[in-house]
Design a protein around this motif. Structure first.
Motif, PDB file in Angstrom:
ATOM      1  N   LEU A  85     -30.601 -45.994  31.175  1.00 12.16           N
ATOM      2  CA  LEU A  85     -31.160 -47.352  31.245  1.00 12.16           C
ATOM      3  C   LEU A  85     -32.322 -47.476  32.229  1.00 12.16           C
ATOM      4  CD1 LEU A  85     -27.872 -49.485  31.244  1.00 12.16           C
ATOM      5  CD2 LEU A  85     -29.356 -48.929  29.315  1.00 12.16           C
ATOM      6  N   VAL A  86     -32.526 -46.468  33.078  1.00 10.41           N
ATOM      7  CA  VAL A  86     -33.535 -46.588  34.135  1.00 10.41           C
ATOM      8  C   VAL A  86     -34.930 -46.825  33.556  1.00 10.41           C
ATOM      9  CG1 VAL A  86     -34.702 -45.406  36.029  1.00 10.41           C
ATOM     10  CG2 VAL A  86     -32.210 -45.218  35.779  1.00 10.41           C
ATOM     11  N   VAL A  87     -35.371 -45.944  32.672  1.00 15.15           N
ATOM     12  CA  VAL A  87     -36.729 -46.046  32.125  1.00 15.15           C
ATOM     13  C   VAL A  87     -36.913 -47.287  31.250  1.00 15.15           C
ATOM     14  CG1 VAL A  87     -38.443 -44.933  30.642  1.00 15.15           C
ATOM     15  CG2 VAL A  87     -37.194 -43.584  32.329  1.00 15.15           C
ATOM     16  N   PRO A  88     -36.022 -47.559  30.281  1.00 12.98           N
ATOM     17  CA  PRO A  88     -36.246 -48.746  29.435  1.00 12.98           C
ATOM     18  C   PRO A  88     -36.227 -50.061  30.212  1.00 12.98           C
ATOM     19  CG  PRO A  88     -34.111 -47.752  28.961  1.00 12.98           C
ATOM     20  CD  PRO A  88     -34.864 -46.780  29.808  1.00 12.98           C
ATOM     21  N   LEU A  89     -35.284 -50.198  31.164  1.00 11.86           N
ATOM     22  CA  LEU A  89     -35.235 -51.441  31.936  1.00 11.86           C
ATOM     23  C   LEU A  89     -36.487 -51.589  32.798  1.00 11.86           C
ATOM     24  CD1 LEU A  89     -33.725 -53.958  32.763  1.00 11.86           C
ATOM     25  CD2 LEU A  89     -32.464 -52.616  34.461  1.00 11.86           C
ATOM     26  N   THR A  90     -36.931 -50.472  33.386  1.00 10.71           N
ATOM     27  CA  THR A  90     -38.170 -50.505  34.172  1.00 10.71           C
ATOM     28  C   THR A  90     -39.349 -50.931  33.313  1.00 10.71           C
ATOM     29  OG1 THR A  90     -37.382 -48.758  35.653  1.00 10.71           O
ATOM     30  CG2 THR A  90     -39.747 -49.127  35.561  1.00 10.71           C
ATOM     31  N   LEU A  91     -39.439 -50.382  32.100  1.00 10.44           N
ATOM     32  CA  LEU A  91     -40.549 -50.727  31.213  1.00 10.44           C
ATOM     33  C   LEU A  91     -40.561 -52.208  30.875  1.00 10.44           C
ATOM     34  CD1 LEU A  91     -40.622 -47.636  28.824  1.00 10.44           C
ATOM     35  CD2 LEU A  91     -42.489 -48.406  30.295  1.00 10.44           C
ATOM     36  N   VAL A  92     -39.401 -52.787  30.625  1.00 12.07           N
ATOM     37  CA  VAL A  92     -39.328 -54.219  30.320  1.00 12.07           C
ATOM     38  C   VAL A  92     -39.883 -55.033  31.489  1.00 12.07           C
ATOM     39  CG1 VAL A  92     -37.772 -56.165  29.906  1.00 12.07           C
ATOM     40  CG2 VAL A  92     -37.407 -54.009  28.702  1.00 12.07           C
ATOM     41  N   LEU A  93     -39.452 -54.702  32.707  1.00 14.50           N
ATOM     42  CA  LEU A  93     -39.882 -55.457  33.882  1.00 14.50           C
ATOM     43  C   LEU A  93     -41.358 -55.221  34.215  1.00 14.50           C
ATOM     44  CD1 LEU A  93     -36.747 -54.882  36.161  1.00 14.50           C
ATOM     45  CD2 LEU A  93     -37.350 -56.948  34.892  1.00 14.50           C
ATOM     46  N   VAL A  94     -41.786 -53.957  34.148  1.00 15.41           N
ATOM     47  CA  VAL A  94     -43.173 -53.627  34.502  1.00 15.41           C
ATOM     48  C   VAL A  94     -44.157 -54.244  33.506  1.00 15.41           C
ATOM     49  CG1 VAL A  94     -44.839 -51.723  34.613  1.00 15.41           C
ATOM     50  CG2 VAL A  94     -42.659 -51.533  35.796  1.00 15.41           C
ATOM     51  N   VAL A  95     -43.867 -54.142  32.231  1.00 14.97           N
ATOM     52  CA  VAL A  95     -44.755 -54.700  31.206  1.00 14.97           C
ATOM     53  C   VAL A  95     -44.818 -56.221  31.317  1.00 14.97           C
ATOM     54  CG1 VAL A  95     -45.040 -55.044  28.721  1.00 14.97           C
ATOM     55  CG2 VAL A  95     -44.544 -52.771  29.620  1.00 14.97           C
ATOM     56  N   THR A  96     -43.663 -56.856  31.573  1.00 14.76           N
ATOM     57  CA  THR A  96     -43.647 -58.310  31.732  1.00 14.76           C
ATOM     58  C   THR A  96     -44.465 -58.739  32.943  1.00 14.76           C
ATOM     59  OG1 THR A  96     -41.450 -58.407  30.723  1.00 14.76           O
ATOM     60  CG2 THR A  96     -42.171 -60.326  31.980  1.00 14.76           C
ATOM     61  N   CYS A  97     -44.274 -58.057  34.062  1.00  9.39           N
ATOM     62  CA  CYS A  97     -45.060 -58.373  35.267  1.00  9.39           C
ATOM     63  C   CYS A  97     -46.547 -58.131  35.033  1.00  9.39           C
ATOM     64  CB  CYS A  97     -44.582 -57.527  36.445  1.00  9.39           C
ATOM     65  SG  CYS A  97     -42.971 -58.022  37.093  1.00  9.39           S
ATOM     66  N   GLY A  98     -46.880 -57.045  34.325  1.00  3.91           N
ATOM     67  CA  GLY A  98     -48.276 -56.756  34.026  1.00  3.91           C
ATOM     68  C   GLY A  98     -48.910 -57.841  33.181  1.00  3.91           C
ATOM     69  N   ALA A  99     -48.172 -58.338  32.188  1.00  4.21           N
ATOM     70  CA  ALA A  99     -48.699 -59.386  31.310  1.00  4.21           C
ATOM     71  C   ALA A  99     -48.948 -60.675  32.075  1.00  4.21           C
ATOM     72  CB  ALA A  99     -47.731 -59.633  30.152  1.00  4.21           C
ATOM     73  N   VAL A 100     -47.995 -61.061  32.923  1.00  3.26           N
ATOM     74  CA  VAL A 100     -48.130 -62.317  33.667  1.00  3.26           C
ATOM     75  C   VAL A 100     -49.233 -62.213  34.709  1.00  3.26           C
ATOM     76  CG1 VAL A 100     -46.973 -63.938  35.203  1.00  3.26           C
ATOM     77  CG2 VAL A 100     -45.738 -62.983  33.254  1.00  3.26           C
ATOM     78  N   SER A 101     -49.218 -61.138  35.516  1.00  8.63           N
ATOM     79  CA  SER A 101     -50.240 -60.995  36.561  1.00  8.63           C
ATOM     80  C   SER A 101     -51.629 -60.831  35.950  1.00  8.63           C
ATOM     81  CB  SER A 101     -49.913 -59.803  37.465  1.00  8.63           C
ATOM     82  OG  SER A 101     -49.934 -58.580  36.742  1.00  8.63           O
ATOM     83  N   GLY A 102     -51.736 -60.089  34.844  1.00 12.66           N
ATOM     84  CA  GLY A 102     -53.027 -59.901  34.183  1.00 12.66           C
ATOM     85  C   GLY A 102     -53.601 -61.189  33.636  1.00 12.66           C
ATOM     86  N   SER A 103     -52.725 -62.102  33.223  1.00 14.01           N
ATOM     87  CA  SER A 103     -53.215 -63.374  32.676  1.00 14.01           C
ATOM     88  C   SER A 103     -53.591 -64.372  33.763  1.00 14.01           C
ATOM     89  CB  SER A 103     -52.142 -63.994  31.768  1.00 14.01           C
ATOM     90  OG  SER A 103     -50.984 -64.344  32.517  1.00 14.01           O
ATOM     91  N   LEU A 104     -52.932 -64.297  34.917  1.00 10.95           N
ATOM     92  CA  LEU A 104     -53.177 -65.284  35.971  1.00 10.95           C
ATOM     93  C   LEU A 104     -54.302 -64.886  36.929  1.00 10.95           C
ATOM     94  CD1 LEU A 104     -49.553 -66.417  36.914  1.00 10.95           C
ATOM     95  CD2 LEU A 104     -51.196 -67.522  35.391  1.00 10.95           C
ATOM     96  N   LEU A 105     -54.520 -63.579  37.112  1.00 11.02           N
ATOM     97  CA  LEU A 105     -55.559 -63.151  38.056  1.00 11.02           C
ATOM     98  C   LEU A 105     -56.953 -63.691  37.706  1.00 11.02           C
ATOM     99  CD1 LEU A 105     -54.730 -59.498  39.169  1.00 11.02           C
ATOM    100  CD2 LEU A 105     -55.041 -61.497  40.616  1.00 11.02           C
ATOM    101  N   PRO A 106     -57.391 -63.640  36.424  1.00  6.73           N
ATOM    102  CA  PRO A 106     -58.714 -64.221  36.118  1.00  6.73           C
ATOM    103  C   PRO A 106     -58.812 -65.694  36.493  1.00  6.73           C
ATOM    104  CG  PRO A 106     -57.935 -62.892  34.279  1.00  6.73           C
ATOM    105  CD  PRO A 106     -56.793 -63.019  35.231  1.00  6.73           C
TER     106      PRO A 106
END
Length: 458
Positions: A396-417
């Motif tokens: 579960l380590v890699v899949p759970l990490t991917l869910v969290l990292v991708v979600t954080c990337g999407a949110v931070s990438g949209s708000l930074l601009p």
């Protein structure tokens, strides 16, 4: 690529000063093709050829020269002859060209221009180059709204030669305030009632921009309403000029070039790549490479912080590039989408809550997709790792990490601009480097936190 097909014959004509053949060369082809055949000539040679064309044709051919050759001709040839050519150029093209000419040459040329053109140049040069005022031409088809259709057509017939376009005819009052617009077709069709006032024919639902509006607003308005030209007014809605579709196309191309350069963390080049000096390229690229390098140091620091855990569970190392890349790619996708939407006016600062909620859901969906793939990959890669098999939650380590990292990337990438825009910074130039840096650091922290939590609990 320089077209050299006709170049030897052209040089021979110049050497022999063959006036007849040079005149025929200038008139036989479309001006664009004539300019293309002249690409291999030096500025002085090109000017000698142009002198065999009449003034109007000379201006048309000159308009197809590359900008650097135009500037070279202006700076190197007889000032009086050059001034005559400049005076015949459209007002907006005149100003754009003189922006690139040496200041001392411009000062020599201005007194040689007719007073009207000189005043227009000085007035237009006061506007920023990327504003509506800097893009407009003052050669605009306008008529008094109180005149008859017949009188309007007579006035336009006399003025047509000096106008850049007469597709739209703008109706103004006695103070030159813009009140309406008619098309050339409407005006000609109305000739069956020649005494009808223009005011009774014109459309009053107007689309226009103020002279201080920036380039993005102009291109958005023209694209939104599919206009051939858009009028430019002052704060009292007095008509100052128009921006034609060809100038809008040039602006769109320039915006696209700048956006592409900024998306790669390069400050936009003011000139073409080949015309930009090595030192300028070094500076414009080096500044942001340094920023990226410094932010990468924080990623290295984060990795160093978890050095003991990584030496304990060595199998975790092989998934670090995959996890960091997934977060960074997702963040850059979101940043690019938001920057594009901001450019077109589809997204505004006040929409940040809706954007965050939207990207949170999209991020979870994307993270779920990559998580499934990560589960399969991590199982294949580590199914024989004894260190991993000791812990029942290791898959579960890699899949759970991917869910969290991708979600954080999407949110931070949209708000930074939006954050950069709020503080008056350029979102296109600054977002992607910072998105990459933040995503990398978050990826390491989230990955190791998930790993420590699951592997310690198992």
């Amino acid at each position: 690529m320089v077209n050299t097909l006709f170049l030897p014959e052209l040089k021979e004509m110049l050497a022999e000063n063959n006036t007849f053949e040079l005149q025929e060369f200038c008139t036989a082809l479309h001006p664009a093709r004539t300019a293309e055949f002249m690409e291999g000539l030096e500025a002085g040679e090109a000017w000698k050829v142009l002198r065999h064309a009449d003034l109007k044709l000379r201006e048309e051919i000159f308009g197809y020269f590359p900008r650097e050759k135009q500037v070279e001709v202006i700076e190197s040839q007889d000032r009086a002859e050059v001034a005559e050519l400049i005076a015949d150029l459209p007002a907006d093209d005149r100003v754009d060209l003189l922006h690139d000419v040496k200041t001392e040459v411009v000062e020599e040329l201005l007194p040689l221009l007719p007073a009207h053109e000189r005043r227009e140049i000085l007035r237009l040069r006061e506007y920023p180059e990327d504003s509506a005022g800097g893009m407009m031409t003052t050669e605009v088809a306008m008529v008094d709204e109180e005149v008859s259709v017949r009188q309007a057509i007579d006035d336009l017939t006399r003025a047509a030669e000096r106008l850049e376009t007469i597709y739209y005819i703008y109706a103004v009052d006695h103070d030159q305030r813009l009140d309406g617009v008619v098309t050339a077709r409407q005006l000609l069709t109305a000739l069956k009632k020649p005494e009808m006032r223009v005011a009774d024919l014109m459309e009053t639902d107007l689309i226009y921009v103020e002279a201080t509006a920036d380039r993005n607003e102009v291109t958005n308005q023209v694209a939104k309403y599919d206009l051939h030209a858009i009028p430019v007014v002052d704060e009292r809605r007095r008509l100052l000029g128009i921006i034609t579709h060809d100038d809008v196309i040039d602006a769109v191309r320039q915006e696209a070039t700048e956006e592409a350069q900024m998306s790669a963390a390069v400050e936009p080049l003011e000139e073409g790549y080949m015309q930009t000096s090595i030192v300028t390229l070094w500076w414009k690229r080096g500044v942001w490479l340094t920023v990226l390098f410094v932010t990468a140091m924080f990623t290295a620091t984060a990795l160093h912080h978890y050095e003991d855990q990584l030496s304990r569970w060595k199998w975790l190392v092989i998934f670090i590039p995959l996890i960091m890349g997934s977060g960074g790619n997702t963040g850059n996708q979101s940043a690019t989408l938001i920057i594009t939407a901001m450019t077109t006016g589809n997204v505004r600062l006040r929409d940040w809550r809706a954007i965050a909620w939207r990207e949170l859901r999209v991020g979870l969906m994307l993270g779920g997709l990559l998580g499934v793939l990560g589960l399969i990959l991590s199982w294949i890669q580590t199914r024989h790792e004894e260190q991993a098999l000791k812990h029942r939650l290791w898959p579960l380590v890699v899949p759970l990490t991917l869910v969290l990292v991708v979600t954080c990337g999407a949110v931070s990438g949209s708000l930074l601009p939006l954050v950069f825009k709020r503080f008056g910074l350029d979102p296109s130039l600054m977002s992607n480097p910072f998105v990459a840096a933040i995503s990398d650091i978050l990826a390491i922290v989230i990955y190791m936190t998930v790993a420590l939590t699951l592997l310690s609990a198992a």
